[in-house]
Design a protein around this motif. Sequence first.
Motif, PDB file in Angstrom:
ATOM      1  N   LYS A   1       0.867  -1.190   0.000  1.00 42.72           N
ATOM      2  CA  LYS A   1       0.000   0.000   0.000  1.00 42.72           C
ATOM      3  C   LYS A   1       0.895   1.230   0.000  1.00 42.72           C
ATOM      4  CE  LYS A   1      -4.027   0.395   2.652  1.00 42.72           C
ATOM      5  NZ  LYS A   1      -4.738   0.620   3.910  1.00 42.72           N
ATOM      6  N   ALA A   2       0.675   2.160  -0.923  1.00 44.72           N
ATOM      7  CA  ALA A   2       1.502   3.348  -0.998  1.00 44.72           C
ATOM      8  C   ALA A   2       1.246   4.205   0.226  1.00 44.72           C
ATOM      9  CB  ALA A   2       1.171   4.121  -2.267  1.00 44.72           C
ATOM     10  N   GLY A   3       2.324   4.900   0.649  1.00 46.69           N
ATOM     11  CA  GLY A   3       2.196   5.762   1.814  1.00 46.69           C
ATOM     12  C   GLY A   3       1.656   7.122   1.436  1.00 46.69           C
ATOM     13  N   VAL A   4       1.742   8.037   2.373  1.00 45.33           N
ATOM     14  CA  VAL A   4       1.303   9.417   2.144  1.00 45.33           C
ATOM     15  C   VAL A   4       2.349  10.110   1.277  1.00 45.33           C
ATOM     16  CG1 VAL A   4       0.749  11.602   3.252  1.00 45.33           C
ATOM     17  CG2 VAL A   4       0.170   9.444   4.391  1.00 45.33           C
ATOM     18  N   THR A   5       1.902  10.753   0.234  1.00 45.24           N
ATOM     19  CA  THR A   5       2.838  11.466  -0.629  1.00 45.24           C
ATOM     20  C   THR A   5       2.559  12.959  -0.583  1.00 45.24           C
ATOM     21  OG1 THR A   5       1.408  11.120  -2.553  1.00 45.24           O
ATOM     22  CG2 THR A   5       3.149   9.507  -2.184  1.00 45.24           C
ATOM     23  N   GLN A   6       3.640  13.719  -0.656  1.00 42.44           N
ATOM     24  CA  GLN A   6       3.526  15.174  -0.636  1.00 42.44           C
ATOM     25  C   GLN A   6       4.352  15.745  -1.771  1.00 42.44           C
ATOM     26  OE1 GLN A   6       4.046  15.498   4.106  1.00 42.44           O
ATOM     27  NE2 GLN A   6       3.479  17.455   3.154  1.00 42.44           N
ATOM     28  N   THR A   7       3.792  16.731  -2.431  1.00 39.16           N
ATOM     29  CA  THR A   7       4.527  17.406  -3.499  1.00 39.16           C
ATOM     30  C   THR A   7       4.333  18.914  -3.384  1.00 39.16           C
ATOM     31  OG1 THR A   7       2.621  17.186  -4.987  1.00 39.16           O
ATOM     32  CG2 THR A   7       4.336  15.490  -5.150  1.00 39.16           C
ATOM     33  N   PRO A   8       5.343  19.703  -3.729  1.00 37.40           N
ATOM     34  CA  PRO A   8       6.698  19.234  -4.017  1.00 37.40           C
ATOM     35  C   PRO A   8       7.441  18.902  -2.724  1.00 37.40           C
ATOM     36  CG  PRO A   8       6.621  21.619  -4.077  1.00 37.40           C
ATOM     37  CD  PRO A   8       5.210  21.162  -3.799  1.00 37.40           C
ATOM     38  N   ARG A   9       8.595  18.342  -2.820  1.00 37.31           N
ATOM     39  CA  ARG A   9       9.378  18.044  -1.612  1.00 37.31           C
ATOM     40  C   ARG A   9      10.134  19.274  -1.118  1.00 37.31           C
ATOM     41  NH1 ARG A   9      10.954  13.083  -0.213  1.00 37.31           N
ATOM     42  NH2 ARG A   9      11.541  14.226   1.670  1.00 37.31           N
ATOM     43  N   TYR A  10      10.542  20.116  -2.053  1.00 40.92           N
ATOM     44  CA  TYR A  10      11.276  21.333  -1.700  1.00 40.92           C
ATOM     45  C   TYR A  10      10.737  22.502  -2.530  1.00 40.92           C
ATOM     46  CZ  TYR A  10      14.516  17.855   0.102  1.00 40.92           C
ATOM     47  OH  TYR A  10      15.057  16.786   0.779  1.00 40.92           O
ATOM     48  N   LEU A  11      10.747  23.659  -1.893  1.00 45.19           N
ATOM     49  CA  LEU A  11      10.179  24.831  -2.554  1.00 45.19           C
ATOM     50  C   LEU A  11      10.876  26.072  -2.020  1.00 45.19           C
ATOM     51  CD1 LEU A  11       7.864  25.232  -4.563  1.00 45.19           C
ATOM     52  CD2 LEU A  11       6.281  25.287  -2.650  1.00 45.19           C
ATOM     53  N   ILE A  12      11.235  26.968  -2.933  1.00 41.25           N
ATOM     54  CA  ILE A  12      11.815  28.242  -2.523  1.00 41.25           C
ATOM     55  C   ILE A  12      10.943  29.347  -3.088  1.00 41.25           C
ATOM     56  CG2 ILE A  12      13.813  29.774  -2.641  1.00 41.25           C
ATOM     57  CD1 ILE A  12      15.577  27.295  -2.943  1.00 41.25           C
ATOM     58  N   LYS A  13      10.504  30.242  -2.215  1.00 37.04           N
ATOM     59  CA  LYS A  13       9.648  31.353  -2.625  1.00 37.04           C
ATOM     60  C   LYS A  13      10.208  32.633  -2.020  1.00 37.04           C
ATOM     61  CE  LYS A  13       6.121  29.336  -4.796  1.00 37.04           C
ATOM     62  NZ  LYS A  13       5.668  29.766  -6.146  1.00 37.04           N
ATOM     63  N   THR A  14       9.689  33.762  -2.487  1.00 34.42           N
ATOM     64  CA  THR A  14      10.079  35.037  -1.898  1.00 34.42           C
ATOM     65  C   THR A  14       8.901  35.634  -1.140  1.00 34.42           C
ATOM     66  OG1 THR A  14       9.543  36.159  -3.959  1.00 34.42           O
ATOM     67  CG2 THR A  14      11.848  35.518  -3.632  1.00 34.42           C
ATOM     68  N   ARG A  15       9.228  36.537  -0.252  1.00 40.25           N
ATOM     69  CA  ARG A  15       8.196  37.182   0.566  1.00 40.25           C
ATOM     70  C   ARG A  15       7.096  37.785  -0.303  1.00 40.25           C
ATOM     71  NH1 ARG A  15      11.218  41.355   4.284  1.00 40.25           N
ATOM     72  NH2 ARG A  15      12.497  41.410   2.422  1.00 40.25           N
ATOM     73  N   GLY A  16       5.874  37.632   0.141  1.00 42.30           N
ATOM     74  CA  GLY A  16       4.753  38.198  -0.588  1.00 42.30           C
ATOM     75  C   GLY A  16       4.120  37.249  -1.580  1.00 42.30           C
ATOM     76  N   GLN A  17       4.876  36.232  -1.978  1.00 41.93           N
ATOM     77  CA  GLN A  17       4.294  35.264  -2.918  1.00 41.93           C
ATOM     78  C   GLN A  17       3.323  34.339  -2.185  1.00 41.93           C
ATOM     79  OE1 GLN A  17       7.981  33.531  -4.696  1.00 41.93           O
ATOM     80  NE2 GLN A  17       7.141  34.259  -6.642  1.00 41.93           N
ATOM     81  N   SER A  27      -4.491   5.301   0.455  1.00 42.50           N
ATOM     82  CA  SER A  27      -5.758   4.911  -0.152  1.00 42.50           C
ATOM     83  C   SER A  27      -6.739   4.414   0.915  1.00 42.50           C
ATOM     84  CB  SER A  27      -5.504   3.792  -1.173  1.00 42.50           C
ATOM     85  OG  SER A  27      -6.712   3.339  -1.720  1.00 42.50           O
ATOM     86  N   GLY A  28      -7.925   4.977   0.904  1.00 36.88           N
ATOM     87  CA  GLY A  28      -8.938   4.586   1.885  1.00 36.88           C
ATOM     88  C   GLY A  28      -8.991   5.499   3.103  1.00 36.88           C
TER      89      GLY A  28
END
Lengths: 113, 112
Positions: A1-17, A27-28
């Motif tokens: 059974k597949a586990g919990v997935t999260q995307t993206p794994r890494y993210l870089i943003k700037t202030r205000g965005q 599943s289930g």
Amino acid sequence: KAGVTQTPRYLIKTRGQQVTLSCSPISGHRSVSWYQQTPGQGLQFLFEYFSETQRNKGNFPGRFSGRQFSNSRSEMNVSTLELGDSALYLCASSLALAGNEQFFGPGTRLTVL
Amino acid sequence: DQQVKQNSPSLSVQEGRISILNCDYTNSMFDYFLWYKKYPAEGPTFLISISSIKDKNEDGRFTVFLNKSAKHLSLHIVPSQPGDSAVYFCAASSPGTYKYIFGTGTRLKVLA
């Protein structure tokens, strides 16, 4: 059974965005909770969704919002990003609302510059 | 206001010895407590839990003790193994709130 997935794994943003993070539960599983992890603050509860409805909410400003789709997938949105929003965002799924056993995803590491 | 506190940010223990991780809470309404283990770059994994109607729960090498009068719980790992090196979080919930309050975590290092 597949586990919990999260995307993206890494993210870089700037202030205000703004940013949208995604979580696919096991599943289930119908409950998805979101947490913010920062050094010194541990894991802080953001909100929990069950059957497309927000059932519980932590003490975060309105800039943090979320939603859940009919397939139980959930998204979290943070608007007007601040430097202090830099953190690891974890989602956890469980079979029932506030299930005693939560399964966590690997997290999305957000860096705000 | 931190309702769940883990006052030791780190702990080093020799392999084979006992590791004791502590957790204090302030909300007397909490009735369910959990311990999670977290490795780097992974999400926390559930380890063991205890309900407030019990004062001890055991699962293999892991035992959780709950002292309600002191609002204190502890996780004992015996014997400690190098693979136990991780960050351990305790968490608590109160009836009807359906959310978990986590401590700040304790980094355990088991030395070979």
